[in-house]
Motif scaffolding. Structure first.
Motif, PDB file in Angstrom:
ATOM      1  N   ASP A 138       5.649   4.566   5.139  1.00  0.00           N
ATOM      2  CA  ASP A 138       6.492   3.585   5.851  1.00  0.00           C
ATOM      3  C   ASP A 138       6.537   2.240   5.110  1.00  0.00           C
ATOM      4  OD1 ASP A 138       3.781   3.281   6.655  1.00  0.00           O
ATOM      5  OD2 ASP A 138       4.400   2.081   8.370  1.00  0.00           O
ATOM      6  N   HIS A 139       5.811   2.141   3.999  1.00  0.00           N
ATOM      7  CA  HIS A 139       5.887   0.952   3.130  1.00  0.00           C
ATOM      8  C   HIS A 139       6.437   1.302   1.741  1.00  0.00           C
ATOM      9  CE1 HIS A 139       3.620  -1.978   5.682  1.00  0.00           C
ATOM     10  NE2 HIS A 139       3.364  -0.831   6.298  1.00  0.00           N
ATOM     11  N   HIS A 175      -7.248  -1.521   4.883  1.00  0.00           N
ATOM     12  CA  HIS A 175      -6.470  -0.637   5.756  1.00  0.00           C
ATOM     13  C   HIS A 175      -6.401   0.789   5.204  1.00  0.00           C
ATOM     14  CE1 HIS A 175      -2.862   0.826   7.845  1.00  0.00           C
ATOM     15  NE2 HIS A 175      -2.256   0.951   6.695  1.00  0.00           N
ATOM     16  N   HIS A 235       1.169   3.927   1.999  1.00  0.00           N
ATOM     17  CA  HIS A 235       1.738   4.610   3.168  1.00  0.00           C
ATOM     18  C   HIS A 235       3.259   4.687   3.047  1.00  0.00           C
ATOM     19  CE1 HIS A 235      -1.857   4.075   6.124  1.00  0.00           C
ATOM     20  NE2 HIS A 235      -1.824   5.286   5.618  1.00  0.00           N
ATOM     21  N   ASP A 275      -0.385  -4.087   5.917  1.00  0.00           N
ATOM     22  CA  ASP A 275      -1.109  -3.597   7.098  1.00  0.00           C
ATOM     23  C   ASP A 275      -2.574  -4.006   6.950  1.00  0.00           C
ATOM     24  OD1 ASP A 275       1.181  -2.509   8.001  1.00  0.00           O
ATOM     25  OD2 ASP A 275       0.611  -0.412   7.714  1.00  0.00           O
ATOM     26  N   HIS A 305       0.831  -1.215   0.000  1.00  0.00           N
ATOM     27  CA  HIS A 305       0.000   0.000   0.000  1.00  0.00           C
ATOM     28  C   HIS A 305       0.860   1.257   0.000  1.00  0.00           C
ATOM     29  CE1 HIS A 305       0.702  -0.677   4.295  1.00  0.00           C
ATOM     30  NE2 HIS A 305       0.284   0.528   4.570  1.00  0.00           N
TER      31      HIS A 305
END
Ligand SMILES: [Zn+2]
Length: 528
Positions: free
Chosen positions: A66-67, A163, A64, A190, A62
């Motif tokens: 942090d990914h 998510h 985000h 996530d 996804h």
């Protein structure tokens, strides 16, 4: 033999990146930015624990950061393979990566100014906007629930993870020529909660050799709530806040949380459940995200407002220019101001806090997690005074929190997701969680009949040998790149807290006390 290495999000919740090496080719699941304390962020400047040029392709769960946030660094350092992701993820990345690059570039510019003043050599940004643009060219969209072949010997399928718009769990089947058995894996990405507006609950098949599951809230059992209950709580907070005679300021994450708020507030306004008010969404990134949500409106679930009016109520103002943003400063009452960042550590929210936080008739309403060390955390911890852009502000506004907006499954939901994926014949790896959260989840899974010897809490950079249906063999982990004790709070946080305490103490001390305090500190600085 296939090897799996956890290059991030092991014992932490950021920097998600898993490396699969089949011996013939290598690929990554996610390539996220490290976020949190400055010590954690320094990892972003260090080399990858693998050669980016040697990676054949990547599957992204996804958007985000942090990914996805180190994708441009991967490309800058020679990765030229395809990045597979859902259509909505690709749409979100179009502005999220450029925004991340802009933050890197402007942060480094400021930092270099500082370094130059101190006679120190300047540093390079991790990546720049052209690197983010080059990354977008490597994206290839894949629909949910359909097999695709990213490379000979691999089949992959994406499943709704519930998510974030476009979020997916990744199912993999690996079979090299000559292999007797297929190796099956599932990466959760996530996972969202069951009760969440916009997305159905997470889904995936059952029966795997190996599952890698997130464990962010492995030790948190949230109070059950429905979408209606959540809207009622928002109704009560907004009604109370607006009746106090000031503004209601809501720090919010730009992507998805802001759209959830617009959805709920739009519903409340349409049903006259809150006092009439103007609602400002003041974040260029949230505005772009809202456009992507509108594009994907037909895929969204649980929409309680007319689709044509979704995010478009006549009292909504989706602010773009800086001038429009500044004009909000003149509004003293009756406005709901939603702005990013959600933890108040950057962005336009800081200006809105400066204008409202010292006024007792105003309300600051937090609707998201506040990481230790951030301004949002300081405010929600009950600080009487805060420092914003170098100036001190008394906290006189009402500080309120709504804990029921969440993008993550809590403990019972994680347990349920894992149980529904059984049997797991090889092992379950718990990543993307603090060690406490992972250990709690592991113990509960053991109570529910999972073999504890087949539940692993991988360490940073730890590599495992994978064989279909068998327990994985750890090859151990090299010297960790990160001390887990310093992920959330490091000496930089201690320093900031100390400086704030010193200023406050000096201000409230008499003349003689000021000299005594400073002398005591000076003595303690001398080498003993
Ligand atoms: Zn996420």
């Amino acid at each position: 033999m296939t090897k799996l290495t956890f290059c991030g999000a092991a014992g932490t919740v950021t920097g998600s990146c898993s490396l699969l090496d089949t011996g013939k080719f290598r690929f990554l699941i996610d390539c996220g930015l490290f976020q949190g304390s400055k010590t954690t962020q320094e990892l972003n400047y260090q080399p990858f624990p693998f050669d980016p040029q040697s990676i054949d392709f990547l599957i992204l769960t996804h958007a985000h950061i942090d990914h996805s946030g180190l994708l441009p660094k991967l490309v800058k350092q020679g990765f030229t393979g395809t990045i597979f992701a859902t259509e909505a993820t690709c749409d979100l990345l179009k502005f999220m990566l450029a925004d991340s690059a802009y933050i890197q570039e402007s942060g480094v510019k400021r930092h270099n100014k500082n370094l130059r003043r101190r006679g120190l050599p300047s540093v390079e940004p991790i990546y720049t906007i052209p690197d983010a643009d080059a990354t977008l060219k490597l994206l290839e969209q894949q629909p949910y629930e359909q097999w695709f072949t990213p490379h000979q010997g691999v089949r992959a399928r994406l499943w709704n993870a519930g998510h974030l718009l476009g979020s997916a769990s990744v199912e993999l089947k690996l079979q090299m020529p000559g292999d007797e058995q297929e190796l099956s894996l599932l990466f959760s990405g996530d996972i969202g909660p069951e009760e969440k507006v916009f997305h159905p609950e997470p889904d995936a098949p059952e029966g795997f050799d190996y599952i890698v599951c997130e464990s962010t809230y492995g030790n948190r059992d949230r109070e059950d709530y429905t979408l209606e209950k959540r809207r009622e709580a928002m109704r009560d907070e907004l009604t109370r806040g607006l009746k106090r005679g000031g503004n209601v300021v809501i720090p919010s994450f730009a992507v998805e949380r802001s759209q959830e708020l617009l959805h709920d507030i739009g519903y409340l306004l349409a049903h006259n459940e809150i006092p009439d008010c103007d609602v400002y969404l003041d974040s260029p990134m949230a505005r772009r995200a809202t456009e992507v949500f509108i594009k994907h409106a037909s895929e969204l679930e649980d929409i309680e407002v007319d689709e044509a009016k979704l995010f478009r109520h006549e009292r909504f103002h989706l602010v773009q220019s800086l001038d429009e943003s500044k004009a909000i400063n003149n509004i003293k009452s009756g406005a709901v101001i939603i702005s990013a960042s959600g933890m108040c550590n950057a962005g336009r929210i800081k200006h809105h806090l400066k204008n409202n936080i010292y006024r007792p008739e105003c309300t600051v309403l937090f609707v998201g997690y506040q990481s230790p060390g951030t301004l949002g955390h300081i405010i929600t911890s009950g600080a009487e005074q805060v420092r914003i852009h170098g100036a001190e502000y008394k906290v006189r506004a009402q500080i309120r929190r709504l804990g029921n907006y969440s993008a993550h499954a809590d403990q019972p939901e994680l347990l349920k997701w894992i149980e529904e994926r059984r049997p797991i014949t090889g092992a379950l790896f718990l990543n993307h969680g603090e060690n406490d959260a992972r250990a709690t989840l592991r113990d509960l899974l053991q109570e529910r009949g999972l073999d504890s010897e087949r539940i692993f809490m991988p360490q940073f950079d730890e590599t495992f040998d994978l064989h279909p249906g068998t327990k994985p063999m750890s090859q151990g982990a090299p010297e960790p790149r990160l001390n887990l004790a310093h992920t959330a709070h490091d000496w930089h946080n201690d320093y900031a807290e100390f400086m704030l305490a010193l200023t406050t103490t000096l201000e409230s001390s008499g003349e003689q006390e000021k000299y005594e305090l400073l002398n005591r500190l000076k003595v303690s600085l001398k080498p003993s």
